[in-house]
Design a protein around this motif. Structure first.
Motif, mmCIF file in Angstrom:
data_model
loop_
_atom_site.group_PDB
_atom_site.id
_atom_site.type_symbol
_atom_site.label_atom_id
_atom_site.label_comp_id
_atom_site.label_asym_id
_atom_site.label_seq_id
_atom_site.Cartn_x
_atom_site.Cartn_y
_atom_site.Cartn_z
ATOM 1 N N HIS A 1 45.062 -31.285 -46.661
ATOM 2 C CA HIS A 1 43.975 -31.610 -45.913
ATOM 3 C C HIS A 1 44.824 -32.731 -44.661
ATOM 4 C CE1 HIS A 1 40.621 -31.179 -48.616
ATOM 5 N NE2 HIS A 1 41.627 -31.280 -49.550
ATOM 6 N N PRO B 1 32.384 -29.575 -59.414
ATOM 7 C CA PRO B 1 33.099 -30.299 -60.329
ATOM 8 C C PRO B 1 33.932 -31.146 -59.786
ATOM 9 C CG PRO B 1 33.242 -28.151 -61.121
ATOM 10 C CD PRO B 1 32.501 -28.055 -59.763
ATOM 11 N N THR C 1 27.097 -17.119 -47.024
ATOM 12 C CA THR C 1 27.304 -18.167 -48.185
ATOM 13 C C THR C 1 26.543 -18.121 -49.265
ATOM 14 O OG1 THR C 1 26.164 -19.854 -47.087
ATOM 15 C CG2 THR C 1 28.568 -19.762 -46.643
ATOM 16 N N PRO D 1 31.045 -26.960 -53.051
ATOM 17 C CA PRO D 1 30.504 -25.536 -52.671
ATOM 18 C C PRO D 1 29.528 -25.801 -51.496
ATOM 19 C CG PRO D 1 29.721 -26.058 -55.107
ATOM 20 C CD PRO D 1 30.656 -27.152 -54.559
ATOM 21 N N CYS E 1 27.836 -18.354 -36.187
ATOM 22 C CA CYS E 1 27.641 -19.364 -37.385
ATOM 23 C C CYS E 1 26.403 -18.897 -38.465
ATOM 24 C CB CYS E 1 27.156 -20.586 -36.713
ATOM 25 S SG CYS E 1 28.633 -21.534 -35.795
ATOM 26 N N LEU E 2 25.536 -18.292 -37.893
ATOM 27 C CA LEU E 2 24.263 -17.854 -38.610
ATOM 28 C C LEU E 2 24.795 -16.946 -39.463
ATOM 29 C CD1 LEU E 2 21.036 -17.894 -36.266
ATOM 30 C CD2 LEU E 2 21.301 -19.056 -38.470
ATOM 31 N N VAL F 1 31.258 -25.684 -46.825
ATOM 32 C CA VAL F 1 31.147 -24.568 -45.727
ATOM 33 C C VAL F 1 29.800 -24.714 -45.252
ATOM 34 C CG1 VAL F 1 31.519 -22.299 -45.085
ATOM 35 C CG2 VAL F 1 33.469 -23.316 -46.163
ATOM 36 N N PRO F 2 28.897 -24.238 -45.988
ATOM 37 C CA PRO F 2 27.441 -24.267 -45.379
ATOM 38 C C PRO F 2 27.277 -25.395 -44.606
ATOM 39 C CG PRO F 2 27.167 -23.715 -47.903
ATOM 40 C CD PRO F 2 28.785 -24.123 -47.707
ATOM 41 N N LEU G 1 27.778 -27.273 -37.229
ATOM 42 C CA LEU G 1 28.160 -26.565 -35.928
ATOM 43 C C LEU G 1 27.020 -25.989 -35.166
ATOM 44 C CD1 LEU G 1 30.807 -25.789 -34.184
ATOM 45 C CD2 LEU G 1 31.026 -23.738 -35.840
ATOM 46 N N MET G 2 26.279 -25.372 -36.001
ATOM 47 C CA MET G 2 25.223 -24.391 -35.378
ATOM 48 C C MET G 2 24.110 -25.494 -34.911
ATOM 49 S SD MET G 2 22.300 -21.911 -36.865
ATOM 50 C CE MET G 2 21.024 -23.275 -37.080
ATOM 51 N N ILE H 1 29.126 -25.242 -41.183
ATOM 52 C CA ILE H 1 28.706 -24.142 -40.250
ATOM 53 C C ILE H 1 27.078 -24.393 -39.675
ATOM 54 C CG2 ILE H 1 27.378 -21.999 -40.447
ATOM 55 C CD1 ILE H 1 30.566 -21.952 -40.344
ATOM 56 N N MET H 2 26.328 -25.314 -40.599
ATOM 57 C CA MET H 2 24.882 -25.769 -40.130
ATOM 58 C C MET H 2 25.302 -26.901 -39.135
ATOM 59 S SD MET H 2 22.576 -24.281 -40.884
ATOM 60 C CE MET H 2 22.827 -22.352 -41.583
ATOM 61 N N GLU I 1 35.591 -18.393 -45.320
ATOM 62 C CA GLU I 1 35.638 -19.446 -46.321
ATOM 63 C C GLU I 1 36.759 -19.352 -47.325
ATOM 64 O OE1 GLU I 1 31.939 -19.664 -48.549
ATOM 65 O OE2 GLU I 1 32.637 -21.506 -49.288
ATOM 66 N N LEU J 1 43.081 -25.384 -46.373
ATOM 67 C CA LEU J 1 42.858 -27.067 -46.717
ATOM 68 C C LEU J 1 43.666 -27.630 -47.938
ATOM 69 C CD1 LEU J 1 39.206 -27.863 -46.555
ATOM 70 C CD2 LEU J 1 40.814 -28.552 -44.929
ATOM 71 N N GLN J 2 44.034 -26.597 -49.096
ATOM 72 C CA GLN J 2 44.874 -26.868 -50.109
ATOM 73 C C GLN J 2 46.329 -26.875 -49.670
ATOM 74 O OE1 GLN J 2 43.275 -24.249 -52.840
ATOM 75 N NE2 GLN J 2 41.701 -25.895 -53.589
ATOM 76 N N MET K 1 37.470 -30.424 -57.512
ATOM 77 C CA MET K 1 37.160 -29.222 -56.627
ATOM 78 C C MET K 1 36.584 -29.441 -55.300
ATOM 79 S SD MET K 1 36.577 -26.485 -59.942
ATOM 80 C CE MET K 1 37.121 -24.997 -58.838
ATOM 81 N N MET K 2 36.671 -28.439 -54.539
ATOM 82 C CA MET K 2 36.024 -28.632 -53.267
ATOM 83 C C MET K 2 34.612 -28.430 -53.292
ATOM 84 S SD MET K 2 38.042 -26.894 -50.099
ATOM 85 C CE MET K 2 39.534 -27.206 -50.894
ATOM 86 N N ILE L 1 27.842 -16.589 -40.565
ATOM 87 C CA ILE L 1 28.599 -16.847 -41.660
ATOM 88 C C ILE L 1 27.721 -17.774 -42.735
ATOM 89 C CG2 ILE L 1 30.539 -18.636 -42.303
ATOM 90 C CD1 ILE L 1 31.808 -17.968 -39.540
ATOM 91 N N ALA L 2 26.687 -18.476 -42.287
ATOM 92 C CA ALA L 2 25.881 -18.995 -43.057
ATOM 93 C C ALA L 2 25.037 -18.325 -43.933
ATOM 94 C CB ALA L 2 24.688 -19.987 -42.086
ATOM 95 N N GLU M 1 34.708 -19.989 -56.483
ATOM 96 C CA GLU M 1 35.251 -20.938 -57.292
ATOM 97 C C GLU M 1 34.530 -21.313 -58.284
ATOM 98 O OE1 GLU M 1 37.705 -23.617 -54.983
ATOM 99 O OE2 GLU M 1 38.839 -22.366 -54.249
ATOM 100 N N THR M 2 33.389 -22.120 -58.125
ATOM 101 C CA THR M 2 32.766 -22.907 -59.062
ATOM 102 C C THR M 2 31.672 -21.975 -59.801
ATOM 103 O OG1 THR M 2 31.358 -23.748 -57.373
ATOM 104 C CG2 THR M 2 32.948 -25.034 -58.079
ATOM 105 N N PHE N 1 39.684 -20.548 -45.406
ATOM 106 C CA PHE N 1 39.631 -22.104 -44.886
ATOM 107 C C PHE N 1 40.034 -23.004 -46.355
ATOM 108 C CE2 PHE N 1 36.870 -25.793 -44.546
ATOM 109 C CZ PHE N 1 37.410 -26.362 -43.453
ATOM 110 N N ARG N 2 39.512 -22.360 -47.449
ATOM 111 C CA ARG N 2 39.699 -23.351 -48.473
ATOM 112 C C ARG N 2 41.189 -23.310 -49.043
ATOM 113 N NH1 ARG N 2 35.513 -24.152 -52.276
ATOM 114 N NH2 ARG N 2 33.559 -23.987 -51.326
ATOM 115 N N GLU O 1 29.092 -19.099 -55.697
ATOM 116 C CA GLU O 1 30.266 -19.566 -54.947
ATOM 117 C C GLU O 1 31.518 -19.063 -55.699
ATOM 118 O OE1 GLU O 1 33.355 -22.653 -53.725
ATOM 119 O OE2 GLU O 1 32.526 -22.590 -55.562
#
Lengths: 146, 512
Positions: B462, A32, B178, A38, B171-172, A41-42, A48-49, A45-46, B450, B457-458, A35-36, B174-175, B184-185, B453-454, B182
């Motif tokens: 930023h 929405p 996810t 969703p 990285c994989l 982060v994926p 970076l990978m 990360i992708m 994650e 940022l807040q 908001m940050m 963490i991926a 928050e939303t 990190f969020r 999610e």
């Protein structure tokens, strides 16, 4: 390991790109307003990978060929195939015959796949292991697992 | 101290003691069997503890971890095939001792050194974790995010042979963390329309697949080599070769103390792991010896130094987990699942929210150290026989337990599919040297990374320059960058280390 690094790095770089360009936009909605996202982060990360995978490929391309073959030997591929087949058979049996037969397939199938041919072992081991699991869960721990 | 006494009161019940001894025994057997390590044992056993009392469940899992570390010395000494890379230095002098007919002596010293290292390190954990946690409570999301990123980078850099591949594995991890709704939303992410993935990928089937099933496939691919090694075990019946003398103790006292110190310090630092500790301790004992050239030909202090350090790592590796909530090793990462499952969330708050349970965990760890001594002493002849067991008879049982364990997580076949997918990923990760340890730790700390990190940022609005208002975070970011540069340089200048003859050298995945 040089060649393996180039192939695996190339595969992961392509995977990362596919994730960023196609999978993440298709599979994760934008959040929405206010908001940050969703996706943040994926995607990070992708990204970076992918960058690391490209670095891996480039670094290994610059190295001289070490003459090493595949890190996975032929016997390991065969073992992967054999054990994969045992699991496939067990899953089919689970659906069509029930969990007991699936368990039997895992024990007996892997014994046979690994070269065991003694009849006594082939008969006694599945019975002992399945009975052991039953005693452990249904008697000692007092719970049904199925 | 009062709390610890309360913890002992909770542990000194027949049921809990039974599960501690069972855990240590199972762990010992897993350690003895080449190729079955502590991580495999703990991952497979977590679902078995679903129905146990929380204290008994955690005590059993800790018993498995401790027992298998000590058990690794048996196959290292008898077969020259350490079940875990961290037992490789034990084999350097243990196997020559066994060939000289002194296997009994080496096994006993290995056991006693393991128990001493483990016990002292457990005491350090008890003394250090709570005070550290009180400082950790002062840390905010910005600082925590920086610490988590630093830990993962450090672990990624050290757990395999390649820094880049270690980071890719992280990285994989963490991926994959996810996947699911999610936070928050509540928007589903990467679930491909499967409701089973709304809660994310479950750690237990994933760990079972990556650690246990993948390992069994690798073992199955090298079955002839392993069976040949098993068939070469020798035997001696001489009394003086089986027992330790006062002279042996005099020679080994200092290496044990030094090894315990090295193991404890290495365990506290995330990412270094038991292999680094045992090799460092062995090297230190060798340098301090009067005739260092005799090391490798059957010096009993070589066994003592390696085993004390190897076992000291396990308890102290729980310090960052308990104090900061950061798993510093693969065992700690897997144990998180068990702790959470049984109502104890590792991290600084657990000392305030659940002091009784923490005390019970400490008490059970101390009991597990003593159980290790009893089980190891009484069971040594039996464990020596188990080491001769052909691997083709072990794999089917492990595979069956893997399936039962994965299935129990959700009582559906979906977990089995997850297990199989990650078994495949784990197999190729091991063979292509992508550290599965970093992958798993990345997966475990991913949600926390994650979230922080969020929040960061807040909090920073930023604006990266606001990092200067968070000096601890800024310092950790600088340390991360410096570590990356230093590791990259050292990897470039360092020739690839020669492999040690371990069953794990069949794999490339790294070990912590």
């Amino acid at each position: 390991m040089r060649r393996a690094n180039i192939y695996s790095g190339g595969f992961l770089a392509l995977l990362g790109l596919a994730m960023i360009l196609f999978v993440i936009p298709a599979q994760i909605e934008e959040g929405p307003a206010g908001m940050m996202s969703p996706r943040l982060v994926p995607q990070m990360i992708m990204g970076l990978m992918t960058a690391l995978s490209v670095m891996l490929v480039v670094r290994n391309l610059m190295l001289p060929d070490d003459g090493e073959g595949s890190p996975v030997s032929r016997s390991e591929y065969i073992a992967l195939l054999k054990i994969g087949s045992v699991f496939a058979l067990a899953l089919v049996l689970f659906y069509f015959a029930g969990p007991l037969w699936a368990g039997l397939a895992i024990v007996l199938g892997s014994l046979l796949a690994l070269g065991e041919r003694r009849p006594l072992v082939l008969v006694l081991m599945p019975i002992a292991l399945l009975a052991g699991v039953w005693v452990l869960f249904y008697r000692v721990l007092g719970t049904a697992i199925l | 101290m009062q709390a610890l006494i309360g913890g002992f009161a909770e542990v000194f019940t027949f049921s809990t003691m039974f599960w501690i001894v069972t855990g240590v025994t199972v762990g010992y057997i897993l350690g003895v069997l080449p190729g079955l390590g502590k991580a495999t044992g703990v991952a497979v056993s977590i679902p078995l503890t679903f129905y146990l009392h929380p204290v008994a469940a955690i005590a059993m899992l800790i018993g498995i971890a401790k027992g298998s570390t000590a058990g690794g010395a048996v196959s290292a000494i008898l077969l020259n095939t350490p079940g875990e890379p961290s037992s490789a230095p034990t084999a350097l002098d243990g196997y020559p001792l066994a060939r000289q007919g002194k296997a009994g002596k080496a096994l006993k010293m290995g056991l006693y050194a393991s128990v001493i290292g483990d016990l002292l390190s457990t005491i350090v954990l008890i003394g250090l974790a709570a005070p550290l946690a009180s400082y950790a409570l002062l840390i905010g999301p910005v600082e925590l995010c920086a610490i988590l990123v630093f830990s993962l980078t450090f672990i990624g850099g050290l757990s395999g042979k390649s820094l880049i591949k270690g980071l890719i594995a992280g990285c994989l991890g963490i991926a994959f963390s996810t996947v699911g709704l999610e936070i928050e939303t509540f928007i589903p992410r990467l679930t491909f329309g499967m409701l089973e993935l709304d809660d994310g990928v479950k750690l237990v089937p994933m760990a079972i697949g990556m650690l246990a099933v993948a390992e069994m496939i690798v073992q199955a691919g090298n079955i002839r080599k392993l069976d040949a090694e098993t068939a070469e075990i020798g035997k001696s019946n001489r009394r003086e070769d089986r027992n330790l003398s006062l002279e042996d103790w005099k020679v080994c006292a200092m290496p044990i103390i030094r090894g315990t110190f090295i193991g404890t310090v290495i365990g506290i630092l995330p990412g270094l792991g038991a292999s680094v500790a045992s090799f460092l301790s062995y090297g230190a004992a060798r340098r301090a010896a009067d005739r260092p050239e005799e090391f490798g030909t059957g010096r009993i202090e070589g066994v003592a130094a390696a085993e004390s350090a190897d076992n000291a790592v396990i308890p102290s590796s729980l310090v960052p987990l308990f104090a900061l909530g950061i798993p510093g090793s693969v065992i700690a990462a897997i144990l998180i699942a068990a702790f959470v499952l049984h109502g104890l969330t590792p991290g600084p708050l657990m000392f305030k929210e659940n002091p009784t349970m923490v005390a019970a965990v400490y008490a059970s760890m101390l009991c597990a150290s003593l159980a290790m001594l009893v089980v190891g002493s009484l069971g040594q002849p039996i464990f020596a026989r188990i080491a001769r067991f052909p691997i083709r008879l072990i794999i089917p049982g492990v595979l069956l337990l893997c399936c039962v364990g994965a299935y129990m997580e959700t009582s559906s076949l979906f977990s089995i599919y997850i297990m199989l997918i990650f078994a495949l990923i784990g197999f190729f990760a091991k063979k292509f040297d992508y550290s599965f340890v970093t992958f798993l730790i990345g997966f475990v700390i991913g949600p926390q990374v994650e979230l922080t990190f969020r929040q960061s940022l807040q909090l920073l609005n930023h604006d990266p320059t606001r990092l200067l208002q968070h000096p601890i975070a800024a310092v950790f970011i600088v340390i991360t960058l410096v570590t990356l540069v230093l590791m990259a340089r050292s990897r470039r200048n360092q020739p690839e280390a020669p492999g040690v003859a371990t069953t794990k050298s069949l794999n490339q995945g790294g070990e912590i």
